[in-house]
Design a protein around this motif. Sequence first.
Motif, PDB file in Angstrom:
ATOM      1  N   HIS A   1      13.991  -3.121  -3.602  1.00 31.71           N
ATOM      2  CA  HIS A   1      15.058  -4.130  -3.093  1.00 31.71           C
ATOM      3  C   HIS A   1      16.049  -3.052  -2.219  1.00 31.71           C
ATOM      4  N   SER A   2      16.258  -3.971  -0.872  1.00 38.62           N
ATOM      5  CA  SER A   2      16.944  -3.354   0.252  1.00 38.62           C
ATOM      6  C   SER A   2      18.412  -3.240  -0.210  1.00 38.62           C
TER       7      SER A   2
ATOM      8  N   THR B   1      12.491   2.775   9.203  1.00 36.69           N
ATOM      9  CA  THR B   1      13.495   3.510  10.009  1.00 36.69           C
ATOM     10  C   THR B   1      13.168   4.869  10.470  1.00 36.69           C
TER      11      THR B   1
ATOM     12  N   CYS C   1      10.633  13.144   5.454  1.00 33.47           N
ATOM     13  CA  CYS C   1       9.544  12.062   5.261  1.00 33.47           C
ATOM     14  C   CYS C   1       8.442  12.836   5.326  1.00 33.47           C
TER      15      CYS C   1
ATOM     16  N   PRO D   1       7.749  -0.199  -2.647  1.00 32.65           N
ATOM     17  CA  PRO D   1       8.696  -1.235  -1.857  1.00 32.65           C
ATOM     18  C   PRO D   1       9.785  -1.251  -3.035  1.00 32.65           C
TER      19      PRO D   1
ATOM     20  N   LEU E   1      12.777  -2.257   1.107  1.00 34.96           N
ATOM     21  CA  LEU E   1      12.566  -1.022   2.151  1.00 34.96           C
ATOM     22  C   LEU E   1      10.899  -0.878   1.861  1.00 34.96           C
TER      23      LEU E   1
ATOM     24  N   THR F   1       7.880   7.298   2.755  1.00 31.31           N
ATOM     25  CA  THR F   1       9.331   7.565   2.176  1.00 31.31           C
ATOM     26  C   THR F   1       9.382   7.251   0.793  1.00 31.31           C
TER      27      THR F   1
ATOM     28  N   PRO G   1      15.732   6.201   2.326  1.00 26.83           N
ATOM     29  CA  PRO G   1      15.245   5.889   3.378  1.00 26.83           C
ATOM     30  C   PRO G   1      14.016   4.964   3.630  1.00 26.83           C
ATOM     31  N   ASP G   2      13.758   4.009   4.179  1.00 26.58           N
ATOM     32  CA  ASP G   2      12.597   3.376   4.530  1.00 26.58           C
ATOM     33  C   ASP G   2      11.484   3.951   5.502  1.00 26.58           C
TER      34      ASP G   2
ATOM     35  N   ASN H   1      13.434  -8.757   1.686  1.00 23.43           N
ATOM     36  CA  ASN H   1      14.526  -7.812   1.625  1.00 23.43           C
ATOM     37  C   ASN H   1      14.076  -6.534   0.597  1.00 23.43           C
TER      38      ASN H   1
ATOM     39  N   GLY I   1      19.156   0.393  -0.798  1.00 26.77           N
ATOM     40  CA  GLY I   1      19.366   0.698   0.787  1.00 26.77           C
ATOM     41  C   GLY I   1      20.670   1.501   0.846  1.00 26.77           C
TER      42      GLY I   1
END
Length: 451
Positions: free
Chosen positions: A214-215, A227, A345, A212, A308, A208, A223-224, A306, A219
Motif C-alpha cells: 500500500h502506497s 521511481t 535496488c 506490492p 508501490l 525494490t 522505494p518503489d 495505490n 510510501g
Amino acid sequence: MTDSTDLKDSAAGLMPDVLQRLDALVRIPSIAFPGFDPAPVHDMGAAVVDLFEAAGVVGVKLLDVPDGYPCVYADIPGPEGSPTVLLYAHYDVQPAPESQNWSSEPFEPVTKDDGRIYGRGAADDKSGLVIHYGTLKILGADRPCNLKILVEGEEETISHLEAFVEANPDLFKADAYVIADIGPQRVGRPGLTTALRGDVACTVTVRTLANPVHSGMFGGAAPDALTAMIRILDTLHDENGDTAIAGVDSSQWDGADMDEAVYREGSAILPGVDFLGTGSLSDRIWAKPSVTVLGMDLPNVAEASNVLLPEVTAKLSMRIVPGADGDAQLEALMAHLRAQRPWNCEVDVAKVKVGHAFAVDASHPAIVAAEAALEEAYGAPVENIGSGASIPLVASLKKVSPDAAILLWGAEDTAQSRIHASDESVDPAEIERMIVAQTLFIRNLAEAVGH
C-alpha cells in the motif's frame, strides 16, 4: 553508359501493371510478429513467388528458414564472367493497430488527392518488391549480368535470415547487393544511403520490494521500483539530450546535410518542442548514438492502484554510429545500467540483440555506377545521406562477400512515407524513377566490370 530515354518510356508504360500489383500485395496483412495469424504471411510469400514468375523469372522458390518464415529466392544466370547483383526486399509488414488512428483502412490501399498510395507496407517494403518486379520486366530475358533475388519474410520482427545466409554463403554470394528498403529525403531528390547506424538492445529489470504494498502505509520510506527505474533512465542523457554513456562512440557526418524541413515534417515533432542533442542535425541522427526507452512493463493509467511497484522492466534500444563495434557498444550500455543502483535496488540487465552499423566504400565501381544511374534517372545531383535505421542483414551479406558493394535506396522518402506509423504511403512517381535507376545501374555495372 546506357541511354535512358527508351528506358524511361518503358518504365512509364509499365506503371499501370506495377501499381495494380502493388495494390494486390498491400491487401495481404503479412504481419510476421508473434501472436498474429501466420496464414497471411505465408500467402504473401506465395504471392511474391507469383510476382517474380510474372516478371519472367524461372526457378523462383520459397526456401525454408529455420525457426522463421520462408524467404523467396532465385538465381538467374547471365552472361559468363559478368558480375552478380542480388536484389533484396522484404514481404512482411509492421502491425497497424487501431491506436495508430489511420485515416483509411491500412490494408485497403487508396490513392488520395496528393497522388500518394496509402496502406500498410505500401512503402515499407512492398514498394521495393515492385521496383524489383519492374526492373526484371524491363530487363527481360536478355539480362546483362547474373541476378539473384532474396526477399525476407520477417525483417520487421526477430529475423532468422542472417543465420540462414551465413550458413549458406554460396547461395548469396554477389558483387553488389541492392537493398530496396529505404529512400531519399524527399520525393524527386535522388538519395543514396551511404551509412547506417547499428541497433543494439537490452532489457533492464529493477526490483525494490518482495511484493506490492500500500502506497499510503509504506510510501515515503520504502522505494518503489518505478521511481528507481526513472532515476536510472535519467542517467542515459545529459542536460542537452545527448547520449551520455561511457565507452559509447560518437562521430561527425561529412555527407549531404539533413534537410531540417524534411526532418520536421517526417518526425512529426510538435511546434515549439526542441531538438535533442548538440552538433548539426545530420550529426545527431546519422553520426551520433541515441538511446531510446522502447517500453516498460507497467500498469496502465486506467488500471493503476495505490500500490508501490516491486519490480519494473524496461526495454532499451541504442543506435550506434557507423564504424563502431556493436558488441562493445552494447556492453558499454549494459555496464552503465548495472552501475546505476539508486537506494541499493536490485538491477538485472539482459542482452536482446546486436545489429551492427555500416558504411559504404564510395570508390567501389558499383557505388559509382549507382550514383550515375540515380542522377540520370532523376535528372538531379545525388545526395549521399545517412540513416538512423538499421538493417542487420547487411552485416551478414558482408560476411558472405566482403568485397561486395551494398546499395541502399528505394521509394521510402523520409518526408512523407511515415513507415511504421499511421497513414504510411508511397509516391508512384518515386517507384517509377527507382525502376529506371535500378535498371540503369544493372546495365551500367555490367558494362563497367563485365568481361
